[in-house]
Motif scaffolding. Structure first.
Motif, PDB file in Angstrom:
ATOM      1  N   SER A  16       0.836  -1.209   0.000  1.00  0.00           N
ATOM      2  CA  SER A  16       0.000   0.000   0.000  1.00  0.00           C
ATOM      3  C   SER A  16       0.869   1.257   0.000  1.00  0.00           C
ATOM      4  CB  SER A  16      -0.920   0.006   1.221  1.00  0.00           C
ATOM      5  OG  SER A  16      -1.833  -1.063   1.189  1.00  0.00           O
ATOM      6  N   PHE A  17       1.956   1.225   0.765  1.00  0.00           N
ATOM      7  CA  PHE A  17       2.864   2.370   0.814  1.00  0.00           C
ATOM      8  C   PHE A  17       3.545   2.580  -0.533  1.00  0.00           C
ATOM      9  CE2 PHE A  17       7.090   4.177   1.822  1.00  0.00           C
ATOM     10  CZ  PHE A  17       6.674   5.382   2.375  1.00  0.00           C
ATOM     11  N   ILE A  18       3.936   1.496  -1.180  1.00  0.00           N
ATOM     12  CA  ILE A  18       4.549   1.608  -2.504  1.00  0.00           C
ATOM     13  C   ILE A  18       3.559   2.221  -3.492  1.00  0.00           C
ATOM     14  CG2 ILE A  18       5.438   0.289  -4.463  1.00  0.00           C
ATOM     15  CD1 ILE A  18       6.634  -1.682  -2.413  1.00  0.00           C
ATOM     16  N   LEU A  19       2.326   1.772  -3.456  1.00  0.00           N
ATOM     17  CA  LEU A  19       1.312   2.300  -4.369  1.00  0.00           C
ATOM     18  C   LEU A  19       1.057   3.783  -4.115  1.00  0.00           C
ATOM     19  CD1 LEU A  19      -1.176  -0.710  -4.363  1.00  0.00           C
ATOM     20  CD2 LEU A  19       0.225   0.057  -6.294  1.00  0.00           C
ATOM     21  N   LYS A  20       1.046   4.196  -2.849  1.00  0.00           N
ATOM     22  CA  LYS A  20       0.878   5.610  -2.529  1.00  0.00           C
ATOM     23  C   LYS A  20       2.077   6.424  -3.014  1.00  0.00           C
ATOM     24  CE  LYS A  20      -3.092   6.180  -0.448  1.00  0.00           C
ATOM     25  NZ  LYS A  20      -4.121   7.118  -0.965  1.00  0.00           N
ATOM     26  N   THR A  21       3.271   5.849  -2.912  1.00  0.00           N
ATOM     27  CA  THR A  21       4.474   6.527  -3.397  1.00  0.00           C
ATOM     28  C   THR A  21       4.422   6.694  -4.899  1.00  0.00           C
ATOM     29  OG1 THR A  21       5.774   5.634  -1.553  1.00  0.00           O
ATOM     30  CG2 THR A  21       6.989   6.418  -3.474  1.00  0.00           C
TER      31      THR A  21
END
Length: 223
Positions: free
Chosen positions: A47-52
């Protein structure tokens, strides 16, 4: 027996470090800044990668290496679905990625076309800390539901960090998480560590993280 076992471990780590140097050289030659992203299972790595990606996609080409203990491509498929190249590495049950595994993953990516490479390590707070992959920085995601005692229980992974992300801050009103206690544990192990408090659900803190990362990318291009 103990001496022999120590020697074997040292040999493994030395061999890994040699390959890690080659990985870093390959990334430098391609002009790709790289992050070794570590966390417990469920901390919100993907999820953090996708937000980045969402925050940077207009001006940064991002590639992702997904490490997993099982031969599934769920996380890599999510990255590919938003238009960024990703490869999945099956560790064969190993609890971490190592430099040799990452080398194989790098060969499957168009590195010269990538500005930022994010390596999502296997969900684990012990094994990944021991293996240099050849990336430029180490990042850990610590999530609120995991509890505030993790720096005290898993000190090694916190000592080797360049960046700490505290995820799922939207849950703070509902979970007994003592932020001061957590930060005190981190500070004892890694004074002055760059830290971002974020929520991948609400978007809180993502802009600050993205601005910092843009700065690191710009600095890496000037070296």
């Amino acid at each position: 027996m103990t001496v022999n076992r120590v020697q074997v471990v040292e040999n493994i780590l030395n061999a890994n470090d040699q390959v890690a140097q080659l990985n870093r050289q390959a990334l430098d030659n391609a002009g790709a800044f790289s992050i070794n992203l570590m966390a417990s299972p469920g901390a919100g790595k993907t999820s953090f990668i996708l937000k980045t990606i969402q925050a940077l996609r207009t001006d940064v080409k991002i590639g992702v290496v997904e490490g997993d203990t099982a031969p599934v491509t769920i996380d890599a498929d999510k990255i590919n679905a938003v238009g960024m190249p990703a490869v999945q590495i099956n560790t064969g049950g190993e609890c971490h990625l190592d430099a040799v595994m990452l080398k194989a993953g790098l060969q499957q990516l168009p590195l010269p076309e990538i500005d930022l490479l994010i390596v999502e390590n296997v969900g684990n707070l012990i094994c990944p800390a021991a293996f240099d992959l050849g990336t430029h920085i180490n990042l850990l995601i610590a999530s609120i539901p995991e509890g505030d005692d993790k720096p005290y229980k898993y000190p090694n992974i916190y000592r080797g960090l360049d960046v700490l992300v505290i995820n799922k801050t939207d849950l703070l009103p509902y979970i007994d998480f003592r932020m001061d206690y957590f930060r005190q544990g981190v500070e004892m192990l890694n004074p002055g560590l760059t830290t971002f408090a974020v929520s991948c659900k609400t978007g809180e803190g993502i802009d600050a993280w993205a601005d910092w990362l843009r700065g690191r990318l710009a600095a890496s291009r000037q070296v």
